[in-house]
Write a protein that holds these residues in place. Structure first.
Motif, PDB file in Angstrom:
ATOM      1  N   PRO A 256       0.816  -1.220   0.000  1.00  0.00           N
ATOM      2  CA  PRO A 256       0.000   0.000   0.000  1.00  0.00           C
ATOM      3  C   PRO A 256       0.852   1.273   0.000  1.00  0.00           C
ATOM      4  CG  PRO A 256      -0.812  -1.547   1.648  1.00  0.00           C
ATOM      5  CD  PRO A 256       0.481  -2.093   1.132  1.00  0.00           C
ATOM      6  N   LYS A 257       1.980   1.243   0.684  1.00  0.00           N
ATOM      7  CA  LYS A 257       2.846   2.424   0.727  1.00  0.00           C
ATOM      8  C   LYS A 257       3.405   2.733  -0.660  1.00  0.00           C
ATOM      9  CE  LYS A 257       6.393   4.749   3.232  1.00  0.00           C
ATOM     10  NZ  LYS A 257       6.617   5.096   4.596  1.00  0.00           N
ATOM     11  N   VAL A 258       3.835   1.708  -1.384  1.00  0.00           N
ATOM     12  CA  VAL A 258       4.358   1.911  -2.735  1.00  0.00           C
ATOM     13  C   VAL A 258       3.248   2.442  -3.639  1.00  0.00           C
ATOM     14  CG1 VAL A 258       5.324   0.755  -4.769  1.00  0.00           C
ATOM     15  CG2 VAL A 258       6.185   0.186  -2.495  1.00  0.00           C
ATOM     16  N   LYS A 259       2.052   1.891  -3.501  1.00  0.00           N
ATOM     17  CA  LYS A 259       0.917   2.359  -4.309  1.00  0.00           C
ATOM     18  C   LYS A 259       0.608   3.828  -4.016  1.00  0.00           C
ATOM     19  CE  LYS A 259      -1.245  -2.147  -4.887  1.00  0.00           C
ATOM     20  NZ  LYS A 259      -2.365  -3.010  -4.534  1.00  0.00           N
ATOM     21  N   GLN A 260       0.693   4.215  -2.754  1.00  0.00           N
ATOM     22  CA  GLN A 260       0.427   5.599  -2.365  1.00  0.00           C
ATOM     23  C   GLN A 260       1.470   6.536  -2.987  1.00  0.00           C
ATOM     24  OE1 GLN A 260       1.204   6.328   1.750  1.00  0.00           O
ATOM     25  NE2 GLN A 260       0.453   8.419   1.713  1.00  0.00           N
TER      26      GLN A 260
ATOM     27  N   ASP B  34      13.013  11.178  -5.865  1.00  0.00           N
ATOM     28  CA  ASP B  34      12.759  11.324  -4.427  1.00  0.00           C
ATOM     29  C   ASP B  34      11.814  10.232  -3.927  1.00  0.00           C
ATOM     30  OD1 ASP B  34      14.397  13.544  -4.373  1.00  0.00           O
ATOM     31  OD2 ASP B  34      12.746  14.994  -4.384  1.00  0.00           O
ATOM     32  N   LEU B  35      10.763   9.954  -4.688  1.00  0.00           N
ATOM     33  CA  LEU B  35       9.815   8.913  -4.282  1.00  0.00           C
ATOM     34  C   LEU B  35      10.460   7.528  -4.325  1.00  0.00           C
ATOM     35  CD1 LEU B  35       6.539  10.211  -5.979  1.00  0.00           C
ATOM     36  CD2 LEU B  35       7.149  10.297  -3.567  1.00  0.00           C
ATOM     37  N   GLU B  36      11.299   7.282  -5.328  1.00  0.00           N
ATOM     38  CA  GLU B  36      11.995   5.996  -5.397  1.00  0.00           C
ATOM     39  C   GLU B  36      12.943   5.823  -4.203  1.00  0.00           C
ATOM     40  OE1 GLU B  36      13.762   6.154  -9.291  1.00  0.00           O
ATOM     41  OE2 GLU B  36      11.977   5.320 -10.242  1.00  0.00           O
TER      42      GLU B  36
ATOM     43  N   ASP C 234      12.770   2.856  -1.506  1.00  0.00           N
ATOM     44  CA  ASP C 234      13.964   2.066  -1.219  1.00  0.00           C
ATOM     45  C   ASP C 234      14.280   2.075   0.273  1.00  0.00           C
ATOM     46  OD1 ASP C 234      16.189   0.479  -2.122  1.00  0.00           O
ATOM     47  OD2 ASP C 234      17.467   2.229  -1.777  1.00  0.00           O
ATOM     48  N   ASN C 235      14.219   3.251   0.889  1.00  0.00           N
ATOM     49  CA  ASN C 235      14.498   3.357   2.331  1.00  0.00           C
ATOM     50  C   ASN C 235      13.461   2.596   3.149  1.00  0.00           C
ATOM     51  OD1 ASN C 235      16.763   4.924   1.889  1.00  0.00           O
ATOM     52  ND2 ASN C 235      15.690   6.858   2.176  1.00  0.00           N
ATOM     53  N   SER C 236      12.207   2.664   2.734  1.00  0.00           N
ATOM     54  CA  SER C 236      11.138   1.963   3.441  1.00  0.00           C
ATOM     55  C   SER C 236      11.340   0.452   3.359  1.00  0.00           C
ATOM     56  CB  SER C 236       9.786   2.365   2.846  1.00  0.00           C
ATOM     57  OG  SER C 236       8.747   1.726   3.510  1.00  0.00           O
TER      58      SER C 236
END
Length: 140
Positions: free
Chosen positions: A44-48, A93-95, A99-101
């Motif tokens: 869900p976080k990646v989708k967001q 920035d989103l990538e 990656d960090n998550s």
């Protein structure tokens, strides 16, 4: 008789060596396996974050369309390049956030499951403990 003692001694040594090697195996680190493609499609976080990127891309595109009629072809091309650069920066920035998550979730899961190594699933032919679902859950 001397030959019999030698054979017995060799058999005992082989048995002791086998026990020693078997004992060493129990301390081997457990290997975790992560399916990054599944994380990217199911999290869900990646989708967001992907939705945020799509919204920003649409905003930039809509703004360019509005500006198109009122500027010269040269100016429009400059604005296109600027918008594209801005979009790439946001995407990067989103990538980085994704990656960090993922890395943080992997660290948490590997600590909880006492994993010594985590490999990407596409690099592993067989074996390992699949931690994909646990990583997705930690990312929420």
């Amino acid at each position: 008789m001397n030959k019999q003692i030698r054979v017995s001694l060799v058999l005992v040594l082989v048995f002791v060596a086998a026990l020693a090697l078997a004992g060493c195996n129990s301390n081997q680190p457990t290997i975790g396996v992560l399916d990054v493609n599944k994380v990217m499609s199911d999290s869900p976080k990646v989708k967001q974050l992907q939705e945020q990127l799509n919204v920003k891309g649409k905003e930039l595109s809509d703004q360019l369309e509005k500006d198109k009629a009122g500027v010269s072809a040269e100016e429009f091309q400059k604005r296109q390049e600027t918008a594209y650069g801005e979009f790439l920066k946001i995407k990067q920035d989103l990538e980085t956030q994704i990656d960090n998550s993922i890395k943080q979730a992997i660290e948490q899961v590997s600590t909880e499951k006492k994993l010594g190594v985590v490999l990407y699933k596409n690099s592993v032919a067989q074996g390992g403990t699949d931690i994909t679902d646990a990583v997705i859950q930690k990312m929420q």
